[in-house]
Each structure stands twice: as C-alpha cells, then as structure tokens.
Design an enzyme around this catalytic site. Sequence first.
Site, PDB file in Angstrom:
ATOM      1  N   ASP A 134      46.523  37.327  42.903  1.00  0.00           N
ATOM      2  CA  ASP A 134      45.575  37.408  41.787  1.00  0.00           C
ATOM      3  C   ASP A 134      44.893  38.773  41.775  1.00  0.00           C
ATOM      4  OD1 ASP A 134      44.009  36.541  39.673  1.00  0.00           O
ATOM      5  OD2 ASP A 134      43.292  34.729  40.685  1.00  0.00           O
ATOM      6  N   ASP A 162      44.923  31.768  31.826  1.00  0.00           N
ATOM      7  CA  ASP A 162      44.039  30.705  32.322  1.00  0.00           C
ATOM      8  C   ASP A 162      43.763  29.699  31.214  1.00  0.00           C
ATOM      9  OD1 ASP A 162      43.847  31.515  34.890  1.00  0.00           O
ATOM     10  OD2 ASP A 162      41.872  32.447  34.716  1.00  0.00           O
TER      11      ASP A 162
HETATM   12  C1  DGJ Z   1      42.053  33.442  38.129  1.00  0.00           C
HETATM   13  C2  DGJ Z   1      43.378  32.750  38.033  1.00  0.00           C
HETATM   14  O1  DGJ Z   1      43.976  33.019  36.806  1.00  0.00           O
HETATM   15  C3  DGJ Z   1      43.170  31.265  38.252  1.00  0.00           C
HETATM   16  O2  DGJ Z   1      44.380  30.567  38.084  1.00  0.00           O
HETATM   17  C4  DGJ Z   1      42.605  31.054  39.630  1.00  0.00           C
HETATM   18  O3  DGJ Z   1      43.557  31.431  40.586  1.00  0.00           O
HETATM   19  C5  DGJ Z   1      41.318  31.833  39.807  1.00  0.00           C
HETATM   20  N1  DGJ Z   1      41.485  33.221  39.436  1.00  0.00           N
HETATM   21  C6  DGJ Z   1      40.824  31.754  41.223  1.00  0.00           C
HETATM   22  O4  DGJ Z   1      39.728  32.528  41.471  1.00  0.00           O
END
Ligand code: DGJ
Length: 689
Positions: free
Chosen positions: A446, A509
């Site tokens: 990430d 997301d």
């Molecule tokens: C952003 C990601 O897109 C989510 O899926 C998740 O992993 C969060 N960060 C975790 O902090």
Amino acid sequence: MGIKLNKIENVFALQSKNNTYAFGVDDMGLIRHLYWGSKIEDVEEFEMPKLFEVSTNDPVFEITKEEFPVYGSLRYKEHCLKATFNDVCREVVYKYVGYEVKDNELIIKLEDKHYDFNIDLHYILHEEYDLIERFVTVKNNTNDVIKIEKIHSGQFHIPHEDLIFSNVHGHWGAEQQKFNQKVSYGKIVIENRRGISTHNHNPYFILSTNATETTGEVYFGALRLSGNFSGVIEQTQYGGTLAQLGINSHDFLLNLKPNEEFTTPSIIAGYSNSGFETMSNNLHNFAKDNILRKGLRPVLYNSWEATEFKVNCNEQIKLAEKAKEIGAELFVVDDGWFGQRDSINNGLGDWYVNSEKFPEGLNPLIDKVKSMDMLFGIWIEPEMVNPASQLYKDHPDWIYHFDTRESDTSRGQYVLDVTKKEVKDFIYNMIDDLLTNYDIDYIKWDANRPISQTNVEKDLWYKHIMTIYDIVKTLKVKHPNVLFEACASGGGRIDYGILGIFDDFWTSDNTDAYDRLFIQESYSYIYPIKAMRAWVTDCPNFLSQRIIPMKFRYHSAMMGTLGIGCNILKFNDDDVQLSKELISEYKDIRHIVQEGDFYRLENKSKNRYNTYQYIKDDEGLVFVFLPQSEIGHRGVNIKLRHLEKNSKYLLKIKDQEISKTGEYFMNCGIDVRLSGDYDSMIIKFNKIK
Ligand code: DGJ
C-alpha cells in the site's frame, strides 16, 4: 509483417498484423513521421514530402511532424527533449547517424552535431497484437554533466482534427471516471505531480474519430510509468493532432553525468479501425501473454473492511475459518498487525508483529490458514513512516525533507526517501525477512499518501518509483512464487509501469458494487481484467451508504479477480449459502473471466443495463446488470460478439436453454429481462458444434 525499409533506406515501416506505422529521415536529417493507420504493404509507396516554409513565421521546424522533436532551432512547438550543456548552450541539434534492427526492435541513432551526446529512438514491434512500443535512450559521452530538463518518451501524430480524447479523472474512492473531451485548438494536458500516479488521470491517451465499440478509428498509447507523468494532446496549426507521453517535467531535472545513459519508460501504442473493442483486446492480450504472471488468480479474503486496525490473532483465525467455509483460497491480513498500529497515527516503519494482538506471533494464524489448505497474504506500507514510530525516532533524516522546513504529514505519515541506499536496504530486508521467516504467498503493498518535500535532487520523483520497482523485482528473484498487489490508497497505482512487476491492482477503495461497474468498465478500456481485484463488501457500503443485494455485489466483483471483504463472522445462514454457491460458480468460470477476451456489449433498452461478454476458446459468459429499473418491465436485447458465424452454441438463461448459430446470436441477439433494482445475471454459453 516486420520491420521494413525502402531501397534507399530512408523510410522505415513497422508492419504489424493489420497496421503500418511509418517514418523516415529527410535530407535535413530530421526524423519525420509519415503514416499511422491501416496496413500499407509496400514500403516503397511512402515518400518524404518536400518541406516548405509557409511564411517566415511558420518555419519548417514548426510544420514538420517529427518523431522526437527536441528543443532548439526555430521550434516553438511541444518538444520531447530539452537539455542544457555545460557551456550553457540550451538547445539540441541532432543529426541522423544510422539505424539498427535487432529482432523485432528498430533503433534510430541520432547524435548532437556539436556535443558528444547520443539519442537512440527505440521502436519495438509487437506484430501479433498490432502494437508498437517506443522509448528513448540518451547517453552523455562528454566530460561534463548534461542537464536534462524534459524527456518525454515519444511523439505521435494523428492525421485528424476534431478528435475525441478519452481518459479518466477522479480521486480517492472515485478513481477511473471516464471522460471524453473534444480536441480543438490549444492543448490538453493530463498529468500527475504527486509521485503516486493514478488517482486523478491515468498515463494514457485515447484519440478517436466517430468511434463506437466496434467501428471508427482509435489511436492510443499507454505509458509504462507509475510516477509523475504528463501527456499532451495538441491539434496543431498545420493540420493533424499530436500526442506525447512521458515523465512529467514539472519539478524534474536529470543531471546526466559523463558516460551515463538514461532510458525513458516506454509507451505501448496502437491503432484500431474497428473501434475501442479492438484497442482493449490488443492491449489485454499483450498484457496477458507478455506482462502478467501466468496462472489463475486465487479467490481472496481480506480483513480490512471487517476489522480495520482492530486485528487480533483469534478473530483473524475465526475469519480465516469462515473464509475457508465459503470457498476463499487466500487469506490476507490487512493493516494493523505490526508495531503499535492502532490507528493511522502509529506503527508504520516498525515492522515487528504486535505482541498484544498476536501473543505467539503470526505463526498460529499462518499455520491455521495453511492447515486449511489456503494461501496466506499480508499488508505492508513500506514507503511510509509515522512520526511516533521507533523507526522515525531512530532515523528522522530518512524522510523526504528540506533541512529548513517541516515536512508535512498526510494520513499521519511521512514518506521515506527510498532512494537513499540505507532506506532501500531497510525496506528490502524487512520484506525479505517477512517472506523468509513466514510462509507468505501474497503481499498487498500500500501507499496511502502523495509524496512531498522531495529533497534537493529534482529527479527524485522518478527515482522513487524506480526504486520501488527495483525492490520488488529483486524480492521476486528470491521469492518467485509470491504475488504482489499494487495498492495505493485504492487505485492510485494502476498503470503499465507497475504491472508485471506487481501482479494485481487494487482497483479502488470504493467497493460499492454499483459504482464499481463504472470504475471497472473504465478500467477495462486499457487494463487487463485478470489484474483487476474486486471485492464483495458489506452493506450499507461504507462510502455510498447504499444497500445492494448480495447476488448483485458478487456478480459485480466476479467481473474481475474475486475477493471478499465482508465481515463474514456476521453472515447469516443464507449469506453463507449464497456465498458458497457464487464463489463456487466463480471458480468454474474464472478461467473465462481472467483469461478470456472481454467485450463491453452495446445494448438497447429504455432501462439502463450494463452488459459485458467474455469468451475463452469455446466457452463464454454474458454478465447482465440492471442497477435500477426505470421503465417498468422493459427487457434488453443483447447482441453477442465474436462468435463463429456457422457454429452452434448452447446458451443457458436461468433454466432455459437456447441453441442457435453464432450468426443468430450476433445478429438477432438474446432477449433478457431483469426486474426491480439491482437485478443481475450471468449467462453461460458454449460452442457445441
Ligand atoms: C488503503 C487501502 O486501499 C485499503 O484497502 C486498506 O488496505 C487501507 N489502506 C489500510 O490502511
């Protein structure tokens, strides 16, 4: 097919299956574009038109369609290269010195007329896919530094005006919002200045004229870069339209040292005279065959939306058991398992297992997952550090910063200067240790904030992402079976630079199944379905607050590589049963979804349906969605695509079986009626003779 030259060797033609891309060298030594479009077999047909000045205010340099215009001479147009030499001469004047053909690659060799500075234009021909790939290498043979202020990877010329330019816009939670814009005089610029590339625009151009999915001309190019990019589209004063892509010159300066060479990221480009579908299919097939790792992707369960930071061993084990029960094959622990990570404000940088959450370490969870014959995955955010972490206390100088300024936090974190050797080594060793000490099959990488305050060197924007690529490439040599997911606060790193180094994209997301239909559709124009991770999550959706039936949520996620992100411990018996059935159905069809050809089907109805088709060999699928019934019981007629005209197909709509020829299904189509809001269906068909 192949790379062809005319007899006097001043014209080069890249002949792919259906298309030709031609350019040549004129008597001034300029590399001039000649043609891009449907196949013209005979390279001798191309001529180098004589250039003439329209007026003293319209010099030939301005009028000429150059393959790689440099800044200098009477050029005021968009250039691909701007360099300053040690004696402060600020223009490049090149001459053509020859060419080289190596297999499917053509290299055009240019040299500066005064300075010992080489520019090689590379063209790789991907014949079967009707694609070419372009990049440039510059080499400094002088004894002094050459300052490269701008270097784009290439310029393309489209022989039309009034084109339609397509790209995406958006932001976190709303990536991949497709837009179409009319090109007129003036310039269209798309770019990224954040270091994390694709929350807003995406590094590609699509330029079309009167195009539909299956008709009309489409010219396109996609840059293989996840960092700061820019793209310029300009309808020129002299007819036609140009398109450029490359590293963003905003806050960029490359000091090319003596004997140093620099290679730009490449652009994968193509032309279609049969609409957007051909463009997508050529790119998808190229990616599937040449970029993506082979093999079907597992059905994933990810704990993020269920537990957020409140991760603990016992609950993760319960989630893993339930995930196994419904059919997941890979269990991924997301954020929260390490350091003092209870919120966004701590933990990043301290990559030890949190002993309160996992008193006996990660192994009890991993062993449980493995004992159920599942794969195990874990989340990391290696480029970042929280100010409260031990890592930051120990190494405050490891973040991007200016000595006289305070660096900004975003999401409570700083960005590490990964280009420092000690930081790069720290990240590599941390991940290598994880992969060596634990039985891990999948890394979700990430990056949750844009980069800022990037020190003194202005090429750090570029070097940052190159370092990330390098770390993962090196890790994969030692840990070849581990899959890497590219996530950056959702879909912030979706591009052809990262694809192939990483294996999956986290698309967004935004996991609302309705919003996702549009995000996924926009994604599909350029990027392959197999790399598109899509999760089923709980309702009301955390972002849209929408409540959508579970079947629709599954069907929407089954369009890509299926994942489940629900709090499955709260599932009732019906949810478990439906999940089991749909995950099992996905396993039966995923070879078609992930490896087949994908088509956005046009359909006619007063109700707004979304219809998509996949075909692999003799098997096919049609996904039909009715998000909202607007006009009573109006059904939809869907004409299938790319069947064999004279073959017979058997198609199943619910309990009904229809057997007709390909010709019938393609011309007369099938009538489907869904009803109410959020109705959906997957229709299966196969060739029977
Ligand atoms: C952003 C990601 O897109 C989510 O899926 C998740 O992993 C969060 N960060 C975790 O902090």
